[in-house]
Design a protein around this motif. Structure first.
Motif, short mmCIF file in Angstrom:
data_model
loop_
_atom_site.label_atom_id
_atom_site.label_comp_id
_atom_site.label_asym_id
_atom_site.label_seq_id
_atom_site.Cartn_x
_atom_site.Cartn_y
_atom_site.Cartn_z
N ARG A 198 0.83 -1.20 0.00
CA ARG A 198 0.00 0.00 0.00
C ARG A 198 0.87 1.25 0.00
NH1 ARG A 198 -4.86 -1.51 4.35
NH2 ARG A 198 -5.18 -3.68 3.61
N PRO A 199 1.43 1.61 -1.12
CA PRO A 199 2.27 2.81 -1.19
C PRO A 199 1.42 4.07 -1.05
CG PRO A 199 1.89 1.98 -3.38
CD PRO A 199 1.31 0.95 -2.43
N ARG A 200 2.07 5.13 -0.71
CA ARG A 200 1.40 6.42 -0.54
C ARG A 200 2.01 7.44 -1.49
NH1 ARG A 200 -2.09 3.85 1.41
NH2 ARG A 200 -2.84 3.87 3.55
N ASN A 201 1.25 8.46 -1.82
CA ASN A 201 1.77 9.56 -2.61
C ASN A 201 2.59 10.49 -1.74
OD1 ASN A 201 0.58 8.66 -4.95
ND2 ASN A 201 -1.10 10.16 -4.93
N SER A 202 3.47 11.22 -2.36
CA SER A 202 4.25 12.20 -1.63
C SER A 202 3.35 13.21 -0.93
CB SER A 202 5.17 12.94 -2.60
OG SER A 202 5.80 14.03 -1.97
N GLY A 203 3.62 13.44 0.34
CA GLY A 203 2.83 14.41 1.09
C GLY A 203 1.39 14.00 1.30
N GLU A 204 1.08 12.72 1.04
CA GLU A 204 -0.30 12.22 1.16
C GLU A 204 -1.28 13.05 0.33
OE1 GLU A 204 -1.41 9.54 2.64
OE2 GLU A 204 0.44 8.88 3.60
N ARG A 205 -0.82 13.46 -0.86
CA ARG A 205 -1.68 14.25 -1.75
C ARG A 205 -2.33 13.33 -2.77
NH1 ARG A 205 2.76 17.88 -1.07
NH2 ARG A 205 3.82 16.98 -2.89
N TYR A 206 -3.67 13.37 -2.80
CA TYR A 206 -4.45 12.54 -3.74
C TYR A 206 -5.44 13.43 -4.48
CZ TYR A 206 -2.40 9.01 -0.74
OH TYR A 206 -1.49 8.25 -0.04
N ARG A 207 -5.72 13.08 -5.71
CA ARG A 207 -6.52 13.97 -6.56
C ARG A 207 -7.76 13.31 -7.14
NH1 ARG A 207 -1.15 14.54 -6.96
NH2 ARG A 207 -0.27 16.62 -6.66
N GLY A 208 -8.09 12.11 -6.71
CA GLY A 208 -9.25 11.44 -7.24
C GLY A 208 -9.01 10.99 -8.67
N GLU A 209 -10.03 11.04 -9.49
CA GLU A 209 -9.89 10.59 -10.88
C GLU A 209 -9.14 11.64 -11.70
OE1 GLU A 209 -12.85 8.11 -13.51
OE2 GLU A 209 -13.26 10.24 -13.81
N ILE A 210 -8.01 11.23 -12.26
CA ILE A 210 -7.20 12.13 -13.07
C ILE A 210 -6.77 11.40 -14.34
CG2 ILE A 210 -6.36 13.50 -11.13
CD1 ILE A 210 -3.78 11.86 -11.20
N THR A 211 -6.15 12.12 -15.28
CA THR A 211 -5.67 11.50 -16.50
C THR A 211 -4.28 10.88 -16.26
OG1 THR A 211 -4.56 13.49 -17.29
CG2 THR A 211 -6.90 13.21 -17.87
N LEU A 212 -3.89 10.00 -17.16
CA LEU A 212 -2.54 9.44 -17.07
C LEU A 212 -1.49 10.54 -17.17
CD1 LEU A 212 -2.47 6.12 -19.16
CD2 LEU A 212 -3.09 6.49 -16.77
N LYS A 213 -1.74 11.52 -17.99
CA LYS A 213 -0.80 12.63 -18.13
C LYS A 213 -0.63 13.38 -16.81
CE LYS A 213 0.01 16.85 -20.81
NZ LYS A 213 -0.51 17.70 -21.94
N GLN A 214 -1.72 13.63 -16.14
CA GLN A 214 -1.64 14.31 -14.84
C GLN A 214 -0.93 13.44 -13.81
OE1 GLN A 214 -5.90 14.92 -14.53
NE2 GLN A 214 -5.69 17.14 -14.80
N ALA A 215 -1.21 12.15 -13.84
CA ALA A 215 -0.58 11.23 -12.89
C ALA A 215 0.93 11.15 -13.13
CB ALA A 215 -1.21 9.85 -13.02
N PHE A 216 1.33 11.14 -14.39
CA PHE A 216 2.75 11.08 -14.72
C PHE A 216 3.45 12.38 -14.34
CE2 PHE A 216 6.46 11.11 -17.54
CZ PHE A 216 6.95 9.82 -17.38
N ALA A 217 2.80 13.50 -14.65
CA ALA A 217 3.39 14.80 -14.35
C ALA A 217 3.64 14.99 -12.86
CB ALA A 217 2.48 15.92 -14.87
N ARG A 218 2.68 14.55 -12.06
CA ARG A 218 2.78 14.73 -10.61
C ARG A 218 3.36 13.51 -9.90
NH1 ARG A 218 -0.89 17.63 -12.96
NH2 ARG A 218 -1.44 19.71 -12.22
N SER A 219 3.75 12.53 -10.69
CA SER A 219 4.42 11.33 -10.17
C SER A 219 3.61 10.61 -9.11
CB SER A 219 5.81 11.69 -9.63
OG SER A 219 6.67 10.58 -9.65
N SER A 220 2.35 10.34 -9.43
CA SER A 220 1.49 9.62 -8.49
C SER A 220 1.98 8.18 -8.30
CB SER A 220 0.05 9.61 -9.00
OG SER A 220 -0.73 8.69 -8.27
N ASN A 221 2.27 7.83 -7.08
CA ASN A 221 2.70 6.46 -6.78
C ASN A 221 1.54 5.47 -6.88
OD1 ASN A 221 5.35 7.23 -6.34
ND2 ASN A 221 5.03 7.57 -4.16
#
Length: 364
Positions: free
Chosen positions: A154-177
């Motif tokens: 169960r990895p976590r995002n940096s700073g415990e920041r989550y954005r709900g449903e996003i695009t792959l581009k947004q996930a890659f840009a913000r490096s979502s784990n």
């Protein structure tokens, strides 16, 4: 020698007895030239060429003295503290033009660019997202960027920041784990490993969900070569220290390469531009089109930025030899700054824009 001349009648026996032995001058046995990280790496390639023919010959290398000086300058001006650093710069065809394997060759000839297996962190997400594109997804496809609440990993995002449903581009840009691990589960580990192997990663890879976050060690050289494939739209790219005009070399390399296909390559470039334009790699922004990805391994033990602009592909790694955590360094700051400083000096028109504030990518 004098006794032999006397026996042959060229001199008298008495003359032979009075002739002193000539001194034998022994020079130091100087092996093949070494003394720099690049020379140590390229010499086996040069030796292989030399062994194919007889007689004296001159073998040129791909090292660019100007770019090597720029690399050294970019490293010397970085805020590294006591950390080590490595840099590889190559053309998209694999010709290595600059290489730094550590802060001082004299103090440590161990080449951290070619010999060290270190965790690539989120720079490994290149392969996860390539696998997604191959499976029919696009940068506009949606992914759930919310915490993983089931399973053993169960990895976590940096700073415990989550954005709900996003695009792959947004996930890659913000490096979502969490997005990367969810993609790994959806695509399957074999697809991710295959993408990495196709782009030239030869180091052992663990087929488990943590692979999506770059937990398997690779060398900076093979990682930079993989990004060179994205730049060239041909894979795999074989790094080399000898120019392509060596007999038969270019033909052998091209015959073994494949293309991503125009549409897949276009989407891959769209993803790779997003960290610099709107995400964790904004510190690497230039006044020319630039592509790349930040990476920070668990507990900030490794920090990387790998990307390309113009006709150069550059990978930068910062870390401690004893694998202890870095203090205040992550992929989005010091490595990205080194990368930008190198590119700004190396590429015409690439002078960076004014500095912008970047968010701490933490565990990328």
């Amino acid at each position: 020698a004098a006794d032999a001349m006397a026996a042959a009648g060229f001199i008298s026996p008495s003359k032979a007895e009075d002739t002193p032995f000539p001194p034998i001058r022994r020079g130091r046995e100087s092996g093949l030239p070494t003394g720099t990280y690049f020379a140590d790496w390229a010499m086996p390639q040069a030796r292989a060429i030399a062994e194919e023919s007889y007689g004296a010959q001159e073998i040129k290398t791909t090292l660019d003295a100007r770019l090597q000086r720029i690399a050294r300058s970019a490293i010397s001006g970085a805020r590294l503290g006591s950390a080590q650093v490595a840099l590889v710069a190559m053309r998209p065809n694999g010709e290595v033009v600059a290489m730094i394997g550590g802060r001082s060759y004299d103090k440590s000839p161990f080449n951290r660019a070619t010999q060290a297996l270190r965790q690539p962190g989120s720079t490994f997400k290149l392969f996860v997202y390539l696998a997604a594109l191959r499976a029919g997804m696009t940068p506009a496809s949606k992914i759930d960027d919310s915490p993983i609440e089931s399973g053993g990993y169960r990895p976590r995002n940096s700073g415990e920041r989550y954005r709900g449903e996003i695009t792959l581009k947004q996930a890659f840009a913000r490096s979502s784990n969490v997005a990367a691990v969810k993609l790994y589960h959806e695509l399957g580990g074999e697809a991710v490993v295959r993408a990495a192997r196709d782009l030239g990663i030869k180091s052992p890879l663990s087929a488990d969900p943590s692979l999506a976050l770059g937990t398997s060690g690779v060398t900076l050289l093979e990682l930079t070569s993989a990004y060179a494939a994205a730049a060239a739209n041909r894979y795999p790219v074989a790094p080399r220290g000898l120019p392509k005009d060596e007999p038969g070399l270019l033909g052998r390399l091209l015959s073994s390469q494949r293309s991503f296909g125009s549409r897949t390559h276009e989407m891959l470039l769209e993803l790779l531009a997003s960290p610099i334009n709107e995400g964790t790699g904004r510190a690497a922004a230039l006044h020319v089109k630039a592509y790349g990805k930040t990476g920070t391994s668990q507990d900030n033990r490794d920090a990387l930025f790998v990307g390309f602009a113009g006709d150069l592909v550059v990978g930068v790694w910062v870390g401690n030899d004893d694998n202890t955590p870095l203090r205040g360094i992550n992929g989005g700051n010091v490595p990205a700054q080194i990368w930008k400083n190198f590119m700004a000096a190396a590429i015409d028109g690439a002078v960076p824009p004014s500095p912008t504030k970047t968010e701490d990518p933490g565990l990328e």
